[in-house]
Design an enzyme around this catalytic site. Structure first.
Site, short mmCIF file in Angstrom:
data_model
loop_
_atom_site.label_atom_id
_atom_site.label_comp_id
_atom_site.label_asym_id
_atom_site.label_seq_id
_atom_site.Cartn_x
_atom_site.Cartn_y
_atom_site.Cartn_z
N ASP A 1 -1.39 -4.45 5.32
CA ASP A 1 -1.97 -4.13 4.01
C ASP A 1 -1.09 -4.50 2.82
O ASP A 1 -1.31 -4.01 1.73
CB ASP A 1 -2.40 -2.65 3.96
CG ASP A 1 -1.31 -1.74 3.44
OD1 ASP A 1 -0.14 -2.00 3.77
OD2 ASP A 1 -1.63 -0.81 2.70
N GLU A 2 -0.11 -5.36 3.04
CA GLU A 2 0.72 -5.72 1.89
C GLU A 2 1.17 -7.17 1.96
O GLU A 2 1.38 -7.72 3.04
CB GLU A 2 1.94 -4.81 1.77
CG GLU A 2 2.83 -4.88 2.95
CD GLU A 2 4.05 -3.99 2.87
OE1 GLU A 2 4.68 -3.89 1.81
OE2 GLU A 2 4.37 -3.40 3.91
N ASP B 1 -0.20 -4.00 -2.52
CA ASP B 1 -0.30 -3.06 -1.40
C ASP B 1 -1.64 -2.31 -1.52
O ASP B 1 -1.94 -1.73 -2.56
CB ASP B 1 0.88 -2.07 -1.44
CG ASP B 1 0.96 -1.20 -0.19
OD1 ASP B 1 2.02 -1.18 0.44
OD2 ASP B 1 -0.04 -0.52 0.13
#
Ligand code: TTP
Ligand code: MG
Length: 358
Positions: A110-111, A8
């Protein structure tokens, strides 16, 4: 046994802005999603770790965040979100991750989860994740935090454990203790409403939740949900990623030193080709396109590929072809090469194994 990683990126939108704007180096950053109703109407999309120290966080109104910024000792910049730019950065980071993992499941901008199960030990898996994080930092100047655990549920919680720029490993025998003292709402998939109900049932922490018999959870939440909550409390989560087949496979490596000498580059190409070929065999696929990637010393990425007459799974052909492409490619490159990569594309299932040998 499965080993799953969750990566993340740290205060992602804010980190992206800091990369492209040097005036922001020392300042706090708040990214805003303006509602379009004028003025400061809208919500905070994310706050960097400086702004968070002053109680500014995602979801808060921009007006409220600005009030808090007034009282802060730091100068805090407010910027409008630029999703197109963040998506570009996200896409490039995804490619870095793909180069290292056998499987990836992108969970949001974002992960991502990565399948690390082909590593024999947690130590090996840790090294792979460290390398992914340092390449992201080196190439995109964005830090990432990661969790490594036996399943997705625990990996996700672990990636949050040591943010920013941290990495947490939870081995199978540590899962129980790792989760015990967390508030129940930290279990991914348990929302604020369910958490409130569980609190009423006097389960504040995961440890408390474990003492509630599954039958009671089923009576309260229904069969499916009751069992799911019980499983989460015991750290049981998915061990397999959602399958999203990759259309190509690649490996890149930074050379020990910048060079344009084929004698230095050839052994690296061989190792990369072997790596890629190993994964071709693992996935029981064939490839029909081979590409060589070269990143020059001024960090420009160039690719040259060749399409084969027929799909194959030959490792020897992969190495020979990549070597030929690289040698010719060098003629067209000015200056030295910093990184090289080997990629295969045109992937298909290896259903006719014998025919495809050559
Ligand atoms: P997160 O990973 O939840 O947050 P983050 O990356 O900003 O911070 P952390 O270091 O804690 O991981 O979300 C990723 C991005 O998604 C975030 O940078 C901005 C966006 N986002 C919103 O637009 N609105 C929101 O409410 C949240 C939580 C995130
Ligand atoms: Mg994040």
């Amino acid at each position: 046994m499965a080993i799953i990683g969750h990566i993340d990126l740290d205060s992602f939108f804010a980190s992206c802005e800091r990369v492209r704007n040097h005036d922001l180096q020392e300042r706090g950053i708040v990214i805003c999603m303006y509602s379009g109703r004028g003025g400061d109407s809208g919500a905070v999309s994310t706050a960097d770790y400086i702004a968070r120290e002053y109680g500014i966080h995602a979801g808060m109104s921009i007006v409220r965040a600005k009030e808090r910024a007034l009282d802060a000792d730091h100068d805090i910049a407010f910027l409008a979100a630029d999703k197109t730019y963040y998506k570009d950065v996200s896409h490039r980071i995804r490619q870095i991750i793909e180069e290292h993992a056998d499987g990836i499941e992108v969970a949001s901008i974002d992960e991502a989860y990565v399948d690390l199960s082909s590593n024999n030990t947690y130590e090996e898996a840790e090294r792979v994740v460290s390398r992914i994080r340092s390449e992201i930092a080196e190439q995109e100047q964005v830090t990432a935090s990661a969790g490594i655990a036996p399943n997705k549920l625990v990996a996700k919680i672990a990636s949050d454990h040591d943010k920013p720029d941290g990495q947490t490993v939870v081995q199978p025998d540590q899962v129980g203790a790792f989760l015990a003292d967390l508030p129940v709402k930290e279990l991914h998939g348990i929302g604020p409403k369910t958490a409130a109900t569980l609190n009423e049932m006097s389960a504040e922490t995961v440890k408390d939740l474990r003492t509630i018999p599954v039958q009671r959870l089923i009576a309260r939440f229904g069969e499916t949900r009751g069992v799911a909550i019980h499983d989460k409390a015991h750290g049981n989560g998915a061990e397999q990623l959602e399958r999203r087949e990759k259309k190509q496979l690649s490996r890149l490596r930074t050379l020990p030193q910048d060079t344009r000498n084929m004698a230095d580059i050839r052994p690296v190409i061989r190792e990369l080709a072997q790596d890629v070929h190993r994964r071709v065999k693992q996935r029981e696929i064939r490839y029909s396109r081979i590409a060589v990637i070269m990143v020059t010393e001024d960090l420009e990425t160039r690719t040259r590929s060749r399409t084969l007459k027929a799909a194959t799974r030959s490792g020897e052909l992969l190495f020979r072809t990549a070597e030929e492409i690289a040698a010719a490619f060098l003629e067209d490159i000015d200056g030295n090469v910093r990184r090289v990569g080997v990629r295969v594309g045109g992937l298909e299932d290896d259903t006719q194994k014998q025919l495809s040998e050559f």
